[in-house]
Design a protein around this motif. Sequence first.
Motif, short mmCIF file in Angstrom:
data_model
loop_
_atom_site.label_atom_id
_atom_site.label_comp_id
_atom_site.label_asym_id
_atom_site.label_seq_id
_atom_site.Cartn_x
_atom_site.Cartn_y
_atom_site.Cartn_z
N SER A 32 0.81 -1.46 11.43
CA SER A 32 2.10 -2.14 11.46
C SER A 32 1.94 -3.52 10.82
N ARG A 33 2.67 -3.75 9.74
CA ARG A 33 2.62 -5.03 9.03
C ARG A 33 3.72 -5.93 9.58
N ASN A 34 3.32 -7.11 10.11
CA ASN A 34 4.26 -8.01 10.78
C ASN A 34 4.17 -9.41 10.18
N CYS A 35 5.30 -9.92 9.70
CA CYS A 35 5.37 -11.26 9.10
C CYS A 35 6.32 -12.12 9.94
N TRP A 36 5.81 -13.31 10.35
CA TRP A 36 6.57 -14.19 11.24
C TRP A 36 7.03 -15.43 10.45
N ASP A 37 8.29 -15.79 10.63
CA ASP A 37 8.86 -17.03 10.09
C ASP A 37 9.40 -17.86 11.24
N PHE A 38 8.95 -19.12 11.34
CA PHE A 38 9.49 -20.01 12.36
C PHE A 38 10.89 -20.44 11.95
N THR A 39 11.83 -20.36 12.90
CA THR A 39 13.23 -20.69 12.62
C THR A 39 13.77 -21.63 13.70
N THR A 40 14.95 -22.15 13.44
CA THR A 40 15.67 -22.89 14.47
C THR A 40 16.23 -21.88 15.48
N PRO A 41 16.65 -22.33 16.67
CA PRO A 41 17.27 -21.41 17.62
C PRO A 41 18.47 -20.66 17.04
N GLY A 69 9.62 -21.51 21.00
CA GLY A 69 10.03 -21.42 19.60
C GLY A 69 10.76 -20.12 19.33
N THR A 70 11.34 -20.06 18.14
CA THR A 70 12.07 -18.86 17.70
C THR A 70 11.48 -18.39 16.39
N ASP A 71 11.27 -17.09 16.27
CA ASP A 71 10.69 -16.53 15.06
C ASP A 71 11.52 -15.34 14.56
N ARG A 72 11.60 -15.26 13.24
CA ARG A 72 12.14 -14.05 12.60
C ARG A 72 10.95 -13.17 12.22
N ILE A 73 10.89 -11.97 12.76
CA ILE A 73 9.73 -11.09 12.58
C ILE A 73 10.14 -9.86 11.79
N ARG A 74 9.48 -9.68 10.63
CA ARG A 74 9.70 -8.50 9.78
C ARG A 74 8.59 -7.48 10.03
N GLN A 75 8.96 -6.20 9.99
CA GLN A 75 7.98 -5.16 10.32
C GLN A 75 8.12 -3.94 9.41
N ASP A 76 6.97 -3.46 8.92
CA ASP A 76 6.85 -2.17 8.25
C ASP A 76 5.66 -1.45 8.87
N VAL A 77 5.71 -0.13 8.92
CA VAL A 77 4.65 0.66 9.55
C VAL A 77 4.23 1.79 8.61
N ASP A 78 2.92 1.99 8.48
CA ASP A 78 2.37 3.13 7.75
C ASP A 78 1.64 4.03 8.74
N LEU A 79 1.89 5.34 8.63
CA LEU A 79 1.29 6.32 9.53
C LEU A 79 0.65 7.44 8.73
N VAL A 109 12.59 -22.34 8.92
CA VAL A 109 11.89 -23.62 8.96
C VAL A 109 10.57 -23.52 8.18
N ALA A 110 9.73 -22.52 8.53
CA ALA A 110 8.42 -22.42 7.90
C ALA A 110 7.87 -21.01 8.05
N ASN A 111 7.02 -20.65 7.09
CA ASN A 111 6.34 -19.36 7.14
C ASN A 111 5.12 -19.46 8.06
N GLU A 112 4.98 -18.52 8.99
CA GLU A 112 3.84 -18.54 9.90
C GLU A 112 2.76 -17.54 9.51
N GLY A 113 3.00 -16.73 8.47
CA GLY A 113 1.98 -15.79 8.02
C GLY A 113 2.21 -14.38 8.52
N CYS A 114 1.34 -13.48 8.07
CA CYS A 114 1.45 -12.05 8.37
C CYS A 114 0.14 -11.52 8.94
#
Length: 256
Positions: free
Chosen positions: A58-67, A229-239, A72-77
């Motif tokens: 599962s590939r997960n990328c987090w972005d820090f955001t306002t409420p 904090g609040t994060d926007r989390i994107r997800q893709d999964v390979d099976l 706001v900023a990229n937190e990495g994957c």
Amino acid sequence: MNKFLISAVGALVIGLGIAPASAADLAARPYTKAPPMVAAIYDWSGFYIGANGGWGSSRNCWDFTTPGGAFVANEGCHDADGGTIGGQIGYRWQANSWVFGLEAQGNWADLSGRNVSLFNGAFTNDTRTDAFGLFTGQLGYAWDATLLYVKGGAAVASNRYRSFDIASGLQATDNVNDTRWGAVVGVGLEYAFAPNWSLGFEYDHLFMGDKNRTFLNNGVAGAPGTLFGTDRIRQDVDLATARINYRWGGPAVAKY
């Protein structure tokens, strides 16, 4: 005497002429055409039930955001990797060499991973995926007992997100549980090794989109229950899974 010899010779000639004709008549037989050859071909039609197991990422990328959700900023994957096991049930019907199907699949999973936040290096972001489900249609082409197919439809995944304090190693936030819906596409190859049993291998990619998630302090990095904090989390999964199915229905049909 001469008459007797002549009569005997004539009778012998007549007898020799009749004998071959009689033998020929006895040898003659009516011709019977051989029955046509019948080839048995595998029929994929019918209900089936089975089990599967394999590996997932599962590939997960987090972005820090306002409420409110402003970036706001990229937190990495990070990749959350691990094993998975589950089952499937479906129905297929075959028209000539084309095979059509519907399938529902449910799996337990143990996919976990984390990375150090690029926004705040004092913390790591952690993801765990513990279950997923697939609801798909199939289109395949069969060569007798071998089936190649593609699939597509809806997917659902169950995730848990949290952050850890690197200095202490303690969990800094409450768990955030997430159930999200997305889409899936896949491809598989299946071989019927017995009249009602088949073994297959399948690859699926899940597009799970992104969601905003709010994290609360649990007392390590701030007062319990306050905003971490609040994060926007994107997800893709390979099976990638191996599958075994048992099918109800006739194993073969006659083809002339």
